[in-house]
Design an enzyme around this catalytic site. Structure first.
Site, short mmCIF file in Angstrom:
data_model
loop_
_atom_site.label_atom_id
_atom_site.label_comp_id
_atom_site.label_asym_id
_atom_site.label_seq_id
_atom_site.Cartn_x
_atom_site.Cartn_y
_atom_site.Cartn_z
N ASP A 159 0.88 -1.16 0.00
CA ASP A 159 0.00 0.00 0.00
C ASP A 159 0.93 1.22 0.00
O ASP A 159 2.13 1.09 0.27
CB ASP A 159 -0.87 -0.04 1.26
CG ASP A 159 -1.73 1.20 1.43
OD1 ASP A 159 -2.33 1.66 0.44
OD2 ASP A 159 -1.79 1.72 2.57
N ASP A 208 0.04 5.13 1.07
CA ASP A 208 -0.12 6.09 2.16
C ASP A 208 -0.16 5.36 3.51
O ASP A 208 -0.96 4.47 3.73
CB ASP A 208 -1.40 6.91 1.97
CG ASP A 208 -1.39 7.72 0.68
OD1 ASP A 208 -0.29 8.08 0.21
OD2 ASP A 208 -2.48 7.98 0.14
#
Length: 177
Positions: A7, A9
């Site tokens: 992922d 952020d």
């Protein structure tokens, strides 16, 4: 192929409830850039799957997102590494797309691109949606305690979830096993 999916952020860069809307706001977490470069140099392909509903919300455009990813690639390259495929979901949470995590569409796109078996991959995230996407395709769900990870840790995690302090700790585990 050794494929690791991340992922963005909260795993690679600081997250914000107000969204990361510019290259100036895109700030790497301590050790994250070095971790990606180390993984790359150790033979891992590092791909990224990231929800980016700020596009649908009108907070930033695709050119801005591309500039953030160009910055990420440049920083990793300065450390001697490489970032693989970056896939993003530009849709809002209510658009019903197949790509927005916790749906596994982006993970499948990455696997198809590389001809990889998702059951042999780790997916590293900081949210329950990340872990659920990994679980949906049989990948190893990995939670980092950066970003929203500390709050996610308190939730009902998939039983097979591995937990690390940050991306550097994940990299150390993968490189030294």
């Amino acid at each position: 192929m050794k494929l690791l999916i991340l992922d963005r952020d909260g795993v690679i860069n600081h997250d914000s409830d107000a969204y990361i809307k510019s290259v100036e706001e895109w700030l790497p977490l301590p050790g994250a850039i070095e971790a990606i470069a180390q993984l790359s140099k150790a033979g891992w392909t590092v791909a990224i799957a990231t929800n980016q509903s700020g596009i649908a919300r009108g907070y930033y455009d695709i050119a801005t997102l591309d500039a953030m990813h160009a910055r990420l690639r440049a920083l990793v390259a300065q450390q001697g590494g490489e970032v693989g495929l970056i896939v993003y979901c530009p849709h809002g949470p209510d658009e019903g797309c197949a790509c927005r995590k916790p749906k596994p569409g982006m993970l499948r796109t990455i696997a198809e691109h590389y001809g990889a078996d998702l059951r042999e991959c780790w997916f590293v995230g900081d949210s329950l949606g990340d872990l659920q996407a990994a679980e949906a395709v049989g990948s190893q769900p990995v939670l980092v305690k950066t970003g929203k990870g500390e709050k996610t840790f308190e939730k009902n995690l998939p039983a097979t979830t591995l937990i690390f302090d940050d991306l550097a700790a994940v990299a150390a585990q993968l490189i030294h096993t």
